[in-house]
Design a protein around this motif. Structure first.
Motif, PDB file in Angstrom:
ATOM      1  N   MET A  56      -7.408   5.128  10.265  1.00  0.00           N
ATOM      2  CA  MET A  56      -6.964   4.001  11.070  1.00  0.00           C
ATOM      3  C   MET A  56      -6.079   3.002  10.317  1.00  0.00           C
ATOM      4  N   ASP A  57      -6.038   3.067   9.008  1.00  0.00           N
ATOM      5  CA  ASP A  57      -5.182   2.170   8.224  1.00  0.00           C
ATOM      6  C   ASP A  57      -3.856   2.822   7.839  1.00  0.00           C
ATOM      7  N   THR A  58      -3.474   3.863   8.550  1.00  0.00           N
ATOM      8  CA  THR A  58      -2.250   4.599   8.233  1.00  0.00           C
ATOM      9  C   THR A  58      -1.004   3.719   8.327  1.00  0.00           C
ATOM     10  N   GLY A  59      -0.906   2.882   9.341  1.00  0.00           N
ATOM     11  CA  GLY A  59       0.270   2.013   9.495  1.00  0.00           C
ATOM     12  C   GLY A  59       0.538   1.179   8.260  1.00  0.00           C
ATOM     13  N   PRO A  60      -0.429   0.371   7.816  1.00  0.00           N
ATOM     14  CA  PRO A  60      -0.209  -0.417   6.598  1.00  0.00           C
ATOM     15  C   PRO A  60      -0.001   0.451   5.360  1.00  0.00           C
ATOM     16  N   ALA A  61      -0.706   1.586   5.291  1.00  0.00           N
ATOM     17  CA  ALA A  61      -0.582   2.447   4.115  1.00  0.00           C
ATOM     18  C   ALA A  61       0.817   3.042   3.988  1.00  0.00           C
ATOM     19  N   LEU A  62       1.488   3.261   5.108  1.00  0.00           N
ATOM     20  CA  LEU A  62       2.823   3.876   5.083  1.00  0.00           C
ATOM     21  C   LEU A  62       3.943   2.869   5.331  1.00  0.00           C
ATOM     22  N   ALA A  63       3.635   1.591   5.281  1.00  0.00           N
ATOM     23  CA  ALA A  63       4.635   0.555   5.570  1.00  0.00           C
ATOM     24  C   ALA A  63       5.869   0.668   4.680  1.00  0.00           C
ATOM     25  N   GLU A  64       5.697   1.091   3.450  1.00  0.00           N
ATOM     26  CA  GLU A  64       6.823   1.219   2.517  1.00  0.00           C
ATOM     27  C   GLU A  64       7.619   2.504   2.727  1.00  0.00           C
TER      28      GLU A  64
END
Length: 120
Positions: A56-64
């Motif tokens: 569920m934290d994929t969005g922030p984890a892949l922000a870069e």
């Protein structure tokens, strides 16, 4: 650099995975009744693969990495990502496909596919 042909080769090794079409006619791979890999295109005509995860934290984890993961939608229990295939190597593509297959079709379905060799 991956292509949809690589997706076809990898998904074809997954037990019970079936090649088909998404509701609008684009190529897709299914685990049971659920698609786990789907071909999309960006505005420039580049191939994208749509996959799912339960991280569920994929969005922030892949922000870069928005140059690779061009769309990330977070829902209540799943996250879907659209990734540019030409920016993925075989190892990362295998990781994405295995995770999506497990999330959409259940890990008990998988067994030994040989794709884990790419992850070592």
């Amino acid at each position: 650099m991956a292509t949809w042909a690589d997706v076809d080769l990898m998904c074809g090794r997954l037990p019970g995975a079936e090649q088909g079409q998404a509701h609008e006619g684009s190529p897709a791979w299914f685990a049971g009744r659920h698609p786990f890999a789907r071909l999309r295109w960006d505005d420039a005509g580049r191939e994208l693969v749509q996959v799912w995860t339960d991280e569920m934290d994929t969005g922030p984890a892949l922000a870069e990495r928005r140059d690779t993961f061009v769309r990330i939608d977070t829902f209540r229990y799943r996250v879907t990502m659209w990734a540019r295939l030409d920016r993925l190597d075989a190892r990362e593509l295998a990781e994405l496909l295995l995770d999506s297959y497990d999330v959409r079709g259940g890990p008990r379905r998988r067994g030994d596919t040989g794709l884990a060799d790419l992850l070592r």
